[in-house]
Design a protein around this motif. Sequence first.
Motif, PDB file in Angstrom:
ATOM      1  N   HIS A  73       7.080   5.622  30.200  1.00 20.26           N
ATOM      2  CA  HIS A  73       5.948   4.789  29.810  1.00 20.26           C
ATOM      3  C   HIS A  73       4.961   5.600  28.972  1.00 20.26           C
ATOM      4  N   LEU A  74       4.632   6.793  29.438  1.00 16.89           N
ATOM      5  CA  LEU A  74       3.700   7.663  28.716  1.00 16.89           C
ATOM      6  C   LEU A  74       4.234   8.011  27.331  1.00 16.89           C
ATOM      7  N   GLU A  75       5.495   8.412  27.292  1.00 18.00           N
ATOM      8  CA  GLU A  75       6.078   8.909  26.043  1.00 18.00           C
ATOM      9  C   GLU A  75       6.047   7.869  24.936  1.00 18.00           C
ATOM     10  N   PHE A  76       6.437   6.639  25.250  1.00 17.96           N
ATOM     11  CA  PHE A  76       6.548   5.652  24.177  1.00 17.96           C
ATOM     12  C   PHE A  76       5.206   4.993  23.851  1.00 17.96           C
ATOM     13  N   ALA A  77       4.308   4.943  24.804  1.00 17.27           N
ATOM     14  CA  ALA A  77       2.942   4.522  24.473  1.00 17.27           C
ATOM     15  C   ALA A  77       2.312   5.539  23.532  1.00 17.27           C
ATOM     16  N   LEU A  78       2.579   6.815  23.801  1.00 20.74           N
ATOM     17  CA  LEU A  78       2.044   7.877  22.951  1.00 20.74           C
ATOM     18  C   LEU A  78       2.677   7.848  21.568  1.00 20.74           C
ATOM     19  N   ARG A  79       3.983   7.614  21.507  1.00 20.88           N
ATOM     20  CA  ARG A  79       4.652   7.575  20.203  1.00 20.88           C
ATOM     21  C   ARG A  79       4.079   6.483  19.307  1.00 20.88           C
ATOM     22  N   ALA A  80       3.758   5.335  19.908  1.00 24.98           N
ATOM     23  CA  ALA A  80       3.164   4.247  19.117  1.00 24.98           C
ATOM     24  C   ALA A  80       1.838   4.681  18.519  1.00 24.98           C
ATOM     25  N   ALA A  81       0.998   5.323  19.330  1.00 21.77           N
ATOM     26  CA  ALA A  81      -0.310   5.767  18.845  1.00 21.77           C
ATOM     27  C   ALA A  81      -0.162   6.891  17.825  1.00 21.77           C
ATOM     28  N   LEU A  82       0.753   7.814  18.065  1.00 21.02           N
ATOM     29  CA  LEU A  82       0.954   8.927  17.129  1.00 21.02           C
ATOM     30  C   LEU A  82       1.447   8.427  15.775  1.00 21.02           C
ATOM     31  N   ALA A  83       2.339   7.438  15.798  1.00 20.01           N
ATOM     32  CA  ALA A  83       2.845   6.904  14.526  1.00 20.01           C
ATOM     33  C   ALA A  83       1.711   6.313  13.697  1.00 20.01           C
ATOM     34  N   LEU A  84       0.830   5.536  14.352  1.00 22.98           N
ATOM     35  CA  LEU A  84      -0.291   4.939  13.617  1.00 22.98           C
ATOM     36  C   LEU A  84      -1.320   5.986  13.182  1.00 22.98           C
TER      37      LEU A  84
ATOM     38  N   ARG B 109      -5.723   2.946  23.253  1.00 20.76           N
ATOM     39  CA  ARG B 109      -6.139   2.496  24.575  1.00 20.76           C
ATOM     40  C   ARG B 109      -4.933   2.257  25.482  1.00 20.76           C
ATOM     41  N   VAL B 110      -3.833   1.760  24.915  1.00 23.64           N
ATOM     42  CA  VAL B 110      -2.610   1.585  25.701  1.00 23.64           C
ATOM     43  C   VAL B 110      -2.111   2.943  26.198  1.00 23.64           C
ATOM     44  N   ALA B 111      -2.098   3.935  25.286  1.00 25.11           N
ATOM     45  CA  ALA B 111      -1.684   5.282  25.682  1.00 25.11           C
ATOM     46  C   ALA B 111      -2.649   5.862  26.717  1.00 25.11           C
ATOM     47  N   GLY B 112      -3.936   5.620  26.533  1.00 27.40           N
ATOM     48  CA  GLY B 112      -4.931   6.113  27.475  1.00 27.40           C
ATOM     49  C   GLY B 112      -4.740   5.541  28.867  1.00 27.40           C
ATOM     50  N   ARG B 113      -4.434   4.240  28.949  1.00 31.38           N
ATOM     51  CA  ARG B 113      -4.210   3.618  30.252  1.00 31.38           C
ATOM     52  C   ARG B 113      -2.978   4.214  30.938  1.00 31.38           C
ATOM     53  N   ALA B 114      -1.936   4.468  30.151  1.00 37.05           N
ATOM     54  CA  ALA B 114      -0.722   5.064  30.724  1.00 37.05           C
ATOM     55  C   ALA B 114      -1.004   6.454  31.271  1.00 37.05           C
ATOM     56  N   TYR B 115      -1.761   7.258  30.521  1.00 37.70           N
ATOM     57  CA  TYR B 115      -2.069   8.621  30.962  1.00 37.70           C
ATOM     58  C   TYR B 115      -3.014   8.621  32.161  1.00 37.70           C
TER      59      TYR B 115
ATOM     60  N   SER C  42       5.534   0.212  20.591  1.00 38.25           N
ATOM     61  CA  SER C  42       4.634  -0.529  21.481  1.00 38.25           C
ATOM     62  C   SER C  42       5.396  -1.534  22.339  1.00 38.25           C
ATOM     63  N   ARG C  43       6.437  -2.132  21.757  1.00 35.40           N
ATOM     64  CA  ARG C  43       7.265  -3.061  22.518  1.00 35.40           C
ATOM     65  C   ARG C  43       7.991  -2.337  23.654  1.00 35.40           C
ATOM     66  N   VAL C  44       8.486  -1.136  23.351  1.00 39.71           N
ATOM     67  CA  VAL C  44       9.135  -0.333  24.388  1.00 39.71           C
ATOM     68  C   VAL C  44       8.127  -0.003  25.495  1.00 39.71           C
ATOM     69  N   ALA C  45       6.939   0.426  25.084  1.00 46.01           N
ATOM     70  CA  ALA C  45       5.904   0.786  26.063  1.00 46.01           C
ATOM     71  C   ALA C  45       5.529  -0.415  26.927  1.00 46.01           C
ATOM     72  N   GLY C  46       5.485  -1.613  26.332  1.00 42.84           N
ATOM     73  CA  GLY C  46       5.159  -2.814  27.092  1.00 42.84           C
ATOM     74  C   GLY C  46       6.209  -3.129  28.143  1.00 42.84           C
ATOM     75  N   ILE C  47       7.475  -2.973  27.783  1.00 41.58           N
ATOM     76  CA  ILE C  47       8.550  -3.201  28.746  1.00 41.58           C
ATOM     77  C   ILE C  47       8.460  -2.198  29.884  1.00 41.58           C
ATOM     78  N   LEU C  48       8.233  -0.924  29.530  1.00 37.36           N
ATOM     79  CA  LEU C  48       8.171   0.123  30.555  1.00 37.36           C
ATOM     80  C   LEU C  48       6.916   0.012  31.419  1.00 37.36           C
ATOM     81  N   ALA C  49       5.849  -0.535  30.847  1.00 43.25           N
ATOM     82  CA  ALA C  49       4.631  -0.740  31.645  1.00 43.25           C
ATOM     83  C   ALA C  49       4.894  -1.723  32.782  1.00 43.25           C
ATOM     84  N   ASP C  50       5.808  -2.682  32.563  1.00 43.50           N
ATOM     85  CA  ASP C  50       6.181  -3.632  33.608  1.00 43.50           C
ATOM     86  C   ASP C  50       7.220  -3.046  34.560  1.00 43.50           C
ATOM     87  N   ALA C  51       8.190  -2.308  33.985  1.00 38.32           N
ATOM     88  CA  ALA C  51       9.312  -1.824  34.793  1.00 38.32           C
ATOM     89  C   ALA C  51       9.024  -0.514  35.500  1.00 38.32           C
TER      90      ALA C  51
END
Length: 226
Positions: A113-124, A140-146, A97-106
């Motif tokens: 962005h999609l990949e690591f937001a998805l990985r966070a959700a898949l892990a949980l 929801r974070v993964a959904g927003r990215a997609y 999720s931290r990776v996804a947050g950085i990529l959401a800004d950058a």
Amino acid sequence: PRRERQECLQMQKAFSCSCCRCELEKDLDEQGAEDSFARILREAPGRRAYESLRRLDDDLQQQLAAALRSSFVQVYIDVATDLESAGDATSAADTYSRVAGILADALPGSVYHLEFALRAALALSTIRRPPDSALLAALRVAGRAYRLRFGPERGRERLAVRFGDAEVAEAAVGLAFALREDAHEDFGEVLLHLPTETKWEDVDLQVSETGAIARCAGYSASVNFS
């Protein structure tokens, strides 16, 4: 510094790097900052200079913080992968999720962005199910990215394929309840996530002692309190 890295890459490999760190640092080289300060002093004397300088300083602080965070992306990814291999899904999801947050800004909406937001959700999703609040937040974070990359409908379809679970994919982009319980108190909270651009006045919500049902814009969701 970015300038030295770019010069080295050009000299050795005739390559210009556009990774998230380099992109974030692009406008922060010393000459650019000097030009900005000189322009403020020249064009906005006195109080106006103070206000302009303060805004510029705030912007620079935010960009520098983002650039510094982006330099840790690969470390976070390596740590998250190790945690996932060790079976610590909760910590792995937090790190992804931290990776996804950085990529959401950058690089918002990028494949990274999609990949690591998805990985966070898949892990949980390996240890929790809706309406768990932590899982819903990650979904929801993964959904927003997609949605950002593919739009609402295609984003939902692609999420369903990646998860292999229509219920989980629906929770990422549609109407979804989440339950958050306090382990130290005898109470909990019920959260209702809305689809993009849906207003509260458009939601038909019915709550009873045993559960809740919500409907809007072709979506529906329910939750049991027991």
